[in-house]
Design a protein around this motif. Structure first.
Motif, PDB file in Angstrom:
ATOM      1  N   PRO A 107       0.821  -1.226   0.000  1.00  0.00           N
ATOM      2  CA  PRO A 107       0.000   0.000   0.000  1.00  0.00           C
ATOM      3  C   PRO A 107       0.853   1.274   0.000  1.00  0.00           C
ATOM      4  O   PRO A 107       0.350   2.352  -0.314  1.00  0.00           O
ATOM      5  CB  PRO A 107      -0.822  -0.123   1.291  1.00  0.00           C
ATOM      6  N   GLU A 108       2.146   1.141   0.323  1.00  0.00           N
ATOM      7  CA  GLU A 108       3.040   2.304   0.348  1.00  0.00           C
ATOM      8  C   GLU A 108       3.164   2.991  -1.012  1.00  0.00           C
ATOM      9  O   GLU A 108       3.520   4.179  -1.079  1.00  0.00           O
ATOM     10  CB  GLU A 108       4.443   1.900   0.826  1.00  0.00           C
ATOM     11  N   ILE A 109       2.880   2.258  -2.087  1.00  0.00           N
ATOM     12  CA  ILE A 109       3.067   2.870  -3.409  1.00  0.00           C
ATOM     13  C   ILE A 109       2.001   3.916  -3.714  1.00  0.00           C
ATOM     14  O   ILE A 109       2.116   4.648  -4.707  1.00  0.00           O
ATOM     15  CB  ILE A 109       3.090   1.809  -4.540  1.00  0.00           C
ATOM     16  N   LYS A 110       0.974   4.028  -2.854  1.00  0.00           N
ATOM     17  CA  LYS A 110      -0.016   5.092  -3.052  1.00  0.00           C
ATOM     18  C   LYS A 110       0.651   6.462  -3.034  1.00  0.00           C
ATOM     19  O   LYS A 110       0.157   7.411  -3.643  1.00  0.00           O
ATOM     20  CB  LYS A 110      -1.077   5.039  -1.945  1.00  0.00           C
TER      21      LYS A 110
ATOM     22  N   SER B 148      10.151  10.735 -10.115  1.00  0.00           N
ATOM     23  CA  SER B 148       9.035  10.373  -9.236  1.00  0.00           C
ATOM     24  C   SER B 148       9.174  11.085  -7.901  1.00  0.00           C
ATOM     25  O   SER B 148      10.258  11.538  -7.523  1.00  0.00           O
ATOM     26  CB  SER B 148       9.003   8.855  -9.000  1.00  0.00           C
ATOM     27  N   SER B 149       8.065  11.157  -7.168  1.00  0.00           N
ATOM     28  CA  SER B 149       8.075  11.815  -5.862  1.00  0.00           C
ATOM     29  C   SER B 149       7.112  11.104  -4.924  1.00  0.00           C
ATOM     30  O   SER B 149       6.111  10.522  -5.360  1.00  0.00           O
ATOM     31  CB  SER B 149       7.672  13.282  -5.995  1.00  0.00           C
ATOM     32  N   ASN B 150       7.426  11.154  -3.632  1.00  0.00           N
ATOM     33  CA  ASN B 150       6.503  10.636  -2.624  1.00  0.00           C
ATOM     34  C   ASN B 150       5.991  11.759  -1.724  1.00  0.00           C
ATOM     35  O   ASN B 150       5.455  11.518  -0.642  1.00  0.00           O
ATOM     36  CB  ASN B 150       7.163   9.544  -1.771  1.00  0.00           C
ATOM     37  N   GLY B 151       6.186  13.005  -2.177  1.00  0.00           N
ATOM     38  CA  GLY B 151       5.764  14.150  -1.393  1.00  0.00           C
ATOM     39  C   GLY B 151       6.846  14.700  -0.498  1.00  0.00           C
ATOM     40  O   GLY B 151       6.789  15.854  -0.060  1.00  0.00           O
ATOM     41  N   ARG B 152       7.852  13.873  -0.221  1.00  0.00           N
ATOM     42  CA  ARG B 152       8.989  14.309   0.605  1.00  0.00           C
ATOM     43  C   ARG B 152      10.272  14.336  -0.198  1.00  0.00           C
ATOM     44  O   ARG B 152      11.065  15.264  -0.088  1.00  0.00           O
ATOM     45  CB  ARG B 152       9.164  13.366   1.800  1.00  0.00           C
ATOM     46  N   ASN B 153      10.489  13.317  -1.004  1.00  0.00           N
ATOM     47  CA  ASN B 153      11.707  13.200  -1.799  1.00  0.00           C
ATOM     48  C   ASN B 153      11.349  12.963  -3.265  1.00  0.00           C
ATOM     49  O   ASN B 153      10.252  12.502  -3.594  1.00  0.00           O
ATOM     50  CB  ASN B 153      12.565  12.028  -1.293  1.00  0.00           C
ATOM     51  N   THR B 154      12.288  13.270  -4.134  1.00  0.00           N
ATOM     52  CA  THR B 154      12.151  12.950  -5.549  1.00  0.00           C
ATOM     53  C   THR B 154      13.317  12.080  -5.967  1.00  0.00           C
ATOM     54  O   THR B 154      14.400  12.150  -5.376  1.00  0.00           O
ATOM     55  CB  THR B 154      12.123  14.220  -6.423  1.00  0.00           C
TER      56      THR B 154
END
Length: 537
Positions: free
Chosen positions: A457-460, A488-494
Motif C-alpha cells: 500500500p506504500e506505493i499510493k 518520481s516523488s513521494n511528497g517528501r523526496n524525488t
C-alpha cells in the motif's frame, strides 16, 4: 597583472537567460529541480525568471518559496520602469516585488542609440528612469543589481553616456553594477580596459555578463575578473539566446584552479561534471562530449605517443587532474576501469563498500555494459543505487513483471484509451491485471500500481512528476534504442530512474519498475526489520 585575494560571486541565469536559447524549454518542475541542484553545488545567486513576462515564471516563484536554499539567494529579473514618473505603479516593478525574492536584478539602457531609438527618450530621462527604478525597489527593502544592457557597445559609442547611466544606478542604491556584452561582439582586451575604467568611476562591486557570439564569452569573463570584477553571470553549459551565454561550467574551474588568489562558494568542484550532465538530462538534450573540463572527450587519449606518455605521467597531456572536476581520464584503446568513480558515488549515497572485495570491479563492469547499451545514470541516481545495493546483497526486487501486453487504439472510431495487461509475481503469487490509460505509458503505470497495491500500500504515495524520452542511435530511425528517464516523488523526496530498449514501452516499464522498487526499498530501509510490512519476493 597580479590578482589580489578575493572571492568571486557566482550568479546563475540558466533558468532565465538560458531558456531564451533555441530548443530550450523548462517546465516549472524542471526549474525547481535545477534550482535545488544549483544551490547544492554552491551558487551565490540563482536568477529564477522574469515574473511579469509569463505565467510559468510567476508559478515558479510561488512554488520556489517552499524551497529551503542552503546558500543561494533567489533573484527575480526585469527591466526598469516604462516611465520615470510612475515607477510606484509600474506593472513590471510591482511584479518583481510580488515575486518576494531578496534580490532583484533590473536592466537598463546604457547604449545611447538604444535609449534614443528604442525608448525614444533623452539622456536625462533615461538616467532618471534608471535612478528612480533602482531607488524604488531599494526603498521596498530589496537588494538591487543593475544589468547595464549593451554596455560595451554603448561605451565604445559614447563613454560619457554609458558611465552616466551606471552612476545613476549607483546613486539609486544598486549594490552591483553588471556590465553586459549583450551582442557578444567584444574582445578580451576591450573588456579589460572598460572594466578597469568602470571600477575607478563607480566605487561598488562590478560584474560581467557575456554572450558568446564571438566565441569569447568565457575569455571575456576571465578578462573582466583579471581587471578587477568580482561578480560573474552565466549559465550551465553556456545555454542561451543565439550562440549562448558565458559557460559557468568552464568559468568556475578556471577561477578555482587557475586564477591565483581567487575563490568561490562552490562546495565541491568534483561535482561539476555531474551538474553539467544533470542539466542536459533535464533539458532532454545530449551532453556535449567535447565540452572542456566535463565532456567525455575532455581527457580522452587515443593511441601512439600520447597514450604512452599519459600512462607514465598524465600531466604531460592533461592541463588538470580530471578528478578535480569529477571527470576521468580515458584511453580509447584500453579504457580505465573507473573504480574510484563508483566508490566516490557510493560514498556520496552513504553506501559502505568493503575495501577488499570484487564488489567494485563487478559494479564497474556491469555499469560499463549498461552504458554501452545506452544507459546513463545522471538524473537517474535511484536506478544506480539499486545496482549498488543489489551487488552488495542489500536489495532484491520486490516484484517481477512476468508478462506484458499493451493494446493501442487508433483510427476514427477509436476511444483514445489504451490498455495494459500485466502479470506480476510477488512472493510466488501472481496478479493478472488490466488497466486503461491516456496513452500506453499511463496504462502501464496504472496497471503496475493496481497489481502491487494489495501487497504494498506504500506505493499510493508515489507520483510520476516527469517523463522524458531520448532517441539513441538516431541514424537507425524507428529501430533505434530509446532512453526513458522518469522523475518520481513521494511528497517528501524525488528520485530519477531510467530504462533503455528499442521498444519505448519496455524502456518505460523498466524505468517504472525501478521507481517502484526504489520507493519500496527506501521505505523498508527506514523501518526496523520486525516492523516492516513489506513481503519479501
Amino acid at each position: 597583472m597580479s590578482v589580489q585575494s578575493r572571492k568571486i560571486e557566482l550568479y546563475d541565469t540558466t533558468l532565465r537567460d538560458g531558456t531564451q536559447g533555441e530548443h530550450i524549454n523548462l517546465s516549472v518542475q524542471d526549474k525547481l529541480l535545477i534550482a535545488e541542484r544549483l544551490d547544492e553545488f554552491g551558487m551565490d545567486y540563482i536568477e529564477g525568471g522574469w515574473p511579469s513576462s509569463n505565467p510559468k515564471d510567476e508559478e515558479f516563484f510561488i512554488k520556489a518559496r517552499k524551497l529551503e536554499f542552503k546558500q543561494a539567494k533567489l533573484c527575480s529579473f526585469g527591466s526598469t520602469a516604462r516611465f520615470a514618473k510612475s515607477v510606484e505603479t509600474d506593472p513590471n516593478l510591482l511584479g518583481l516585488l510580488q515575486s518576494e525574492t531578496p534580490v532583484i536584478t533590473i536592466f537598463g539602457k546604457t547604449w545611447q542609440a538604444h535609449s534614443e531609438k528604442s525608448l525614444g527618450i533623452s539622456d536625462e530621462e533615461n538616467a532618471e528612469l534608471i535612478y528612480r527604478s533602482v531607488s524604488f525597489l531599494k526603498s521596498e527593502g530589496r537588494e538591487v543589481f543593475f544589468d547595464a544592457e549593451h554596455f560595451f557597445d554603448g561605451y565604445k559609442n559614447n563613454p560619457p553616456f554609458a558611465l552616466k547611466m551606471l552612476l545613476s544606478a549607483v546613486q539609486g542604491g544598486a549594490s552591483r553594477i553588471v556590465l553586459c556584452d549583450t551582442n557578444g561582439g567584444s574582445l578580451p582586451h576591450e573588456v579589460t580596459e572598460m572594466v578597469r575604467h568602470v571600477l575607478q568611476v563607480t566605487g561598488i562591486p562590478v560584474g560581467i555578463h557575456s554572450h558568446n557570439d564571438g566565441d569569447l564569452a568565457v575569455a571575456n569573463t576571465i578578462a573582466a575578473l583579471q581587471a578587477g570584477a568580482t561578480h560573474v553571470q552565466g549559465t550551465i553549459n553556456g545555454i542561451g539566446e543565439r550562440c549562448g551565454n558565458a559557460n559557468l561550467i568552464s568559468i568556475i574551474p578556471n577561477i578555482m584552479l587557475k586564477l591565483e588568489g581567487t575563490s568561490t562558494s562552490v562546495n565541491n568542484l568534483g561535482k561539476l561534471t555531474q551538474l553539467s550532465k544533470f542539466v542536459y538530462e533535464i533539458l532532454n538534450m545530449p551532453s556535449n562530449t567535447r565540452a572542456p573540463f566535463v565532456g567525455k572527450s575532455a581527457f580522452a587519449h587515443k593511441g601512439g605517443i600520447h597514450v604512452s606518455a599519459v600512462m607514465k605521467e598524465s600531466s604531460l597531456y592533461e592541463h588538470i587532474d580530471p578528478a578535480l572536476v569529477g571527470n576521468r581520464q580515458r584511453v580509447l584503446v584500453s579504457e580505465l576501469a573507473g573504480q574510484s568513480n563508483i566508490r566516490y558515488k557510493a560514498q556520496e549515497l552513504g553506501i559502505a563498500i568493503p575495501e577488499k572485495s570484487d564488489v567494485i570491479k563487478n559494479i564497474v563492469n556491469h555499469v560499463k555494459e549498461l552504458e554501452h547499451k545506452g544507459y546513463q545514470f545522471d538524473g537517474a541516481e535511484a536506478s544506480f543505487e539499486l545496482i549498488l545495493q543489489k551487488e552488495l546483497g542489500s536489495f532484491k526486487p520486490f516484484f517481477e513483471v512476468v508478462e506484458t501486453k499493451v493494446h493501442i487504439e487508433s483510427g476514427k472510431d477509436a476511444k483514445n484509451v489504451d490498455q495494459a495487461v500485466l502479470k506480476v509475481m510477488v512472493g510466488g503469487e501472481i496478479e493478472h491485471i488490466a488497466a486503461d490509460g491516456d496513452g500506453p505509458v499511463n496504462a502501464l503505470d496504472k496497471a503496475l500500481r493496481k497489481a502491487l497495491i494489495h501487497f504494498y500500500p506504500e506505493i499510493k504515495a508515489i507520483k510520476l512528476i516527469d517523463y522524458k524520452v531520448r532517441v539513441l542511435e538516431e541514424k537507425r530511425g524507428t529501430s533505434a534504442k530509446v532512453r526513458v528517464l522518469i522523475e518520481s516523488s513521494n511528497g517528501r523526496n524525488t528520485w530519477g530512474t531510467v530504462g533503455v530498449s528499442t521498444n519505448i514501452i519496455e524502456a518505460s516499464l523498466l524505468a517504472l519498475q525501478d521507481s517502484m522498487n526504489y520507493h519500496l526499498f527506501t521505505v523498508k530501509a527506514a523501518l526496523p526489520a520486525a516492523e516492516s510490512p513489506l513481503p519479501q519476493s
